[in-house]
Structures are given as C-alpha cells and as structure tokens.
Design an enzyme around this catalytic site. Structure first.
Site, PDB file in Angstrom:
ATOM      1  N   ARG A  41       0.844  -1.204   0.000  1.00  0.00           N
ATOM      2  CA  ARG A  41       0.000   0.000   0.000  1.00  0.00           C
ATOM      3  C   ARG A  41       0.881   1.257   0.000  1.00  0.00           C
ATOM      4  O   ARG A  41       0.607   2.232  -0.681  1.00  0.00           O
ATOM      5  CB  ARG A  41      -0.893   0.015   1.259  1.00  0.00           C
ATOM      6  N   PHE A 101     -11.660  -5.168  -4.730  1.00  0.00           N
ATOM      7  CA  PHE A 101     -11.530  -6.032  -3.547  1.00  0.00           C
ATOM      8  C   PHE A 101     -10.935  -5.193  -2.400  1.00  0.00           C
ATOM      9  O   PHE A 101      -9.941  -5.556  -1.785  1.00  0.00           O
ATOM     10  CB  PHE A 101     -10.625  -7.249  -3.818  1.00  0.00           C
ATOM     11  N   ASP A 158     -16.089  -3.569  -3.345  1.00  0.00           N
ATOM     12  CA  ASP A 158     -16.041  -4.864  -2.671  1.00  0.00           C
ATOM     13  C   ASP A 158     -17.455  -5.439  -2.688  1.00  0.00           C
ATOM     14  O   ASP A 158     -18.436  -4.690  -2.643  1.00  0.00           O
ATOM     15  CB  ASP A 158     -15.566  -4.697  -1.221  1.00  0.00           C
ATOM     16  N   SER A 159     -17.574  -6.767  -2.753  1.00  0.00           N
ATOM     17  CA  SER A 159     -18.915  -7.360  -2.804  1.00  0.00           C
ATOM     18  C   SER A 159     -19.598  -7.321  -1.437  1.00  0.00           C
ATOM     19  O   SER A 159     -20.805  -7.489  -1.344  1.00  0.00           O
ATOM     20  CB  SER A 159     -18.840  -8.797  -3.315  1.00  0.00           C
ATOM     21  N   ALA A 194     -20.674  -1.316  -3.338  1.00  0.00           N
ATOM     22  CA  ALA A 194     -20.825  -2.733  -2.968  1.00  0.00           C
ATOM     23  C   ALA A 194     -21.279  -3.465  -4.224  1.00  0.00           C
ATOM     24  O   ALA A 194     -22.435  -3.378  -4.624  1.00  0.00           O
ATOM     25  CB  ALA A 194     -21.855  -2.884  -1.857  1.00  0.00           C
ATOM     26  N   ASP A 221      -6.810  -7.106  -5.659  1.00  0.00           N
ATOM     27  CA  ASP A 221      -6.321  -7.873  -4.511  1.00  0.00           C
ATOM     28  C   ASP A 221      -7.401  -8.860  -4.051  1.00  0.00           C
ATOM     29  O   ASP A 221      -8.001  -8.701  -2.988  1.00  0.00           O
ATOM     30  CB  ASP A 221      -5.948  -6.910  -3.365  1.00  0.00           C
ATOM     31  N   CYS A 271      -2.987 -14.140  -3.027  1.00  0.00           N
ATOM     32  CA  CYS A 271      -2.585 -14.551  -1.673  1.00  0.00           C
ATOM     33  C   CYS A 271      -2.789 -16.043  -1.472  1.00  0.00           C
ATOM     34  O   CYS A 271      -2.779 -16.535  -0.345  1.00  0.00           O
ATOM     35  CB  CYS A 271      -3.326 -13.745  -0.619  1.00  0.00           C
TER      36      CYS A 271
END
Ligand code: SAH
Length: 394
Positions: free
Chosen positions: A213, A229, A251-252, A278, A298, A338
């Site tokens: 970041r 994300f 983001d969901s 969202a 991400d 990740c």
C-alpha cells in the site's frame, strides 16, 4: 517435565534435521502411551536420539515443532520466542514507531511458533490459534505476551472460532482474554483505520499489504484509481494521500464498504474524491468504462487447496484480462494473489496469459511479496504466500 515420546520410522528424521517444522503422520512408527490432541511431545529418531519437541495433533501434520532443543515449554520459553519476534518488528521499524502501531507480531512458522498468529493494533493484540496445541497453551501465551508487551498491549482478543479444526470440539469462542477496550482505531504509517476484530475477516485487517500500500502511494499522484476487492479501504487511503484525482473502492461485501466509508471519514472527512460501491468484481469490471489509470486487484485466495489450482489460475487470468482490456494507456496495475498453493511462477504465467490476450505492451516494474513482519522461515518455504506485480501498461 517429561513429555511423551514419539518415535519416527527409520530415515524419517531427515527433514527435521534440516529444521523443517512439521512431522507428517506417515513418518511416525509408534507413540509411547496415549497422546491427547494438543499435548506437547518429544520426537525421537528410530535410533532413539532426540530430534525435536512440539504440539501433537490428529491429522496429516501430526506434530508442529516448537523447538529443536531438549527443553521445557514454560513461561520462559514463550517469553523468549515473543521477545525475538518483538525485536524483529522493532528492527523493521514497524513497532515502537510513532506513526505506526499496526503489525504482525507472530507469524506462525516464520517466528518458530507454528499454529500461532498475533497481530497488534495499538493497545490491542488479536491472537489466533491454528493448532489445538496453541489453543491449549493460550493462557500461558497470554501471560508471556503481557509480560513482553507490558505498557504497550492492554487488551488481548482471542479469535480462533474459525481457525481451529472443528472436529477437535474444543468449544472455543471469540472474546477478550485480557482487558476489553472498545477503542478500535489503529494506525498504519500515519493513516487511521477502524479494525473490526470482533467480526471482521482474518484478525480484522489485512496487515500483510502494508508495504505494498505504501508503495502504491508513490504512484497515485494525479491518477484515477480503482481499488478492487478493497475490504476496509486499505489501498484507497494511501492513494488519496498520494494525491490521486479520484478513488473508487469496490467490494462485494456491503459491511466492508460501510467500513471503507467510515475510514475515509476518519482520514479525509468530506473529501469528494472518494466513492465506494458494494458490487461484484467481475460485474463491475464488465460494466465500467476506461477512466482508470491505476487499478488494484487484490482478490481473496482463489485456491485454498492444490486441487483447485487450475481453476484458480484461470480465475486470475480472467480477472486480470479485464483490467488489461480497460486500463488507460500509461496505466499502472497492482495485481496480487494470496493463495499459498499458487507459486510465483504460476501467478506470473497467469498474468502473462492475460496480458497476451489484450495484446498490449506490459512491463514489470516491481515484484512484490509479503512484508518482513510476515517472515518466511528459510527451512519452511511453504510460508511464502503473497505475490504481487506492479505493471506498466502502454
Ligand atoms: N485489499 C484489501 C484486502 C482484500 S481481501 C486490503 O488491503 O485490506 C479480499 C476482499 O475481496 C474481501 O473484502 C471480500 O469481501 C472481497 N470479495 C470476495 N469476492 C468478491 C467478488 N466476487 N467481488 C468483489 N469483492 C469480492
């Protein structure tokens, strides 16, 4: 203190002699007496020489090694381990830093404490057990942590409800073992965040993206940013501080978007440059225009097991292809995986395929990984999990 003994099959001590911290169940010849799950055991070779000492567990990883010395696992052991971990974070400059009080203090095998994670958020430590043994020893660890972090950590929140094997039926609950402050604002390199350790994902925040970041901040000036994300908005505030023209966080999870908006208010009250949505990532990427020239991808781990690898790689390709298709000429893409089972090469190949599909000229500017407070034990390469690329798209 005498621990029960586990004897290995001939030759099965080799990986332990190279300090790999796991004993697989197939390597065990016999166990002296009945071992309870979570109990501390001593490991011996078939020739009856002492090899290591660790936590016993039912499953394919039967023992997680705490030490290769014949010693007692007592308060002084836990304190020594935590002191080494704390010294490392001070050396990295993330602990005892007036503008940063958010860091990982213990990263499992990386800190020679397999099965244990401790994140520090200001005066609160969030502790997570991933093995039955660490759960059994939680009170000893809390005591040692209180001593080592005296004057720094006042609250210890235990968050192991979802990280322990449910079959062990330990009846574990999330809750404060020490203190109980409702103060939940932590600071990362001068930026403030609400940390939802009660209900949030992981220990409440993705501490592992701090350095990435920070790097993004230097690319943000004058750019239109899409933080896909975003979770609680991590990358977005760095982009704003770096002078981005606009920042859209997606983001969901509606809860994550709520927290993102609260975090924007904490750092940049009333700043019109930021908007949060969202929305599902694939839907948003399909419907968006070509206004962004800095995109962050991400996503959550697409593969949690080896069997899911092929589908996961296809997922990374599909996702990144959409970004390559729409990012403005001269744009910068920060893209991550990740998933532990996805190797650096796997990931780079998936991104290569996506770039080739777009036909654009793409250059690798940085190859990113997890930060130093998520160290990789050199004897345990499996500990490496975060991969990222910073790409320039002509
Ligand atoms: N970048 C974040 C961490 C991301 S974690 C940070 O720096 O803190 C992954 C996030 O992806 C989670 O918040 C999860 O809610 C979100 N997510 C999962 N599936 C999604 C989807 N299909 N579309 C959009 N967001 C999704």
């Amino acid at each position: 203190m005498v621990y029960k003994k586990i004897f290995l099959k001939p030759g099965k001590e080799e990986s332990l002699k190279r300090f790999h911290p796991w004993v697989f169940s197939g390597a065990i010849a016999r166990i002296e007496g009945e071992c309870e799950e979570g109990e501390i055991v001593d490991i011996y070779s078939s020739k009856k020489e002492f090899i290591a000492c660790g936590h016993f567990q039912v499953g394919s990883i039967a023992v997680r090694v705490l030490t290769f010395n014949q010693e007692v696992i007592d308060n002084s052991f836990w304190k020594r381990r935590l002191e080494v971990a704390y010294d490392l974070r001070k050396a990295l400059g993330v602990a005892e830093n007036p503008i940063n009080n958010t860091y990982r203090l213990v990263h499992g095998e990386g800190d020679n404490l397999p099965g244990l994670v401790i994140d520090i958020y200001g005066k609160t430590a969030v502790m997570q057990a991933h093995s039955v043994g660490m759960h059994e020893n939680r009170m000893d660890i809390v005591e040692a942590l209180s001593e080592v972090m005296d004057g720094i950590v006042e609250n210890i929140y235990y968050k192991s409800e979802t990280t322990l094997p449910f079959k062990a039926e330990l009846g574990q609950e999330n809750g404060f073992i020490k203190g109980g402050s409702s103060e939940n604002v932590a600071m990362e390199y001068g930026l403030k965040f609400h940390v939802d350790w009660l209900k949030g994902q992981k220990t409440g925040f993705f501490v592992d993206q701090r350095e990435n970041r920070h790097l993004l901040e230097h690319f943000a000036k004058g750019r239109s940013v899409l933080n896909m994300f975003c979770y609680t908005g991590g990358f977005s505030f760095y982009a704003m501080r770096g002078g981005a023209k606009l920042v859209h966080s997606v983001d969901s999870s509606a809860k994550a978007i709520d927290l993102t908006n609260q975090n924007v208010e904490l750092n940049f009250p009333g700043d019109p440059r930021h908007k949060a949505f969202a929305e599902d990532a694939f839907k948003y990427l399909d419907q968006m225009g070509d206004q962004y020239d800095l995109i962050i991808l991400d996503p959550p781990a697409f593969a949690k097991h080896k069997d899911a690898l092929r589908n996961a790689l296809r997922g990374y390709t599909k996702l990144n292809a959409k970004a390559f298709e729409k990012i403005k000429p001269g744009g910068i893409l920060f893209t991550f995986s990740c998933s532990q089972v996805v190797s650096k090469e796997n990931f780079r190949n998936a991104i290569f395929t996506a770039a080739a599909q777009s036909g654009r000229s793409v250059k690798i500017l940085h190859q990113l990984t997890q930060p130093g407070d998520h160290p990789v034990n050199i004897y345990h390469p499996e500990g490496e999990y975060l991969k990222g690329l910073v790409l320039y798209v002509e």
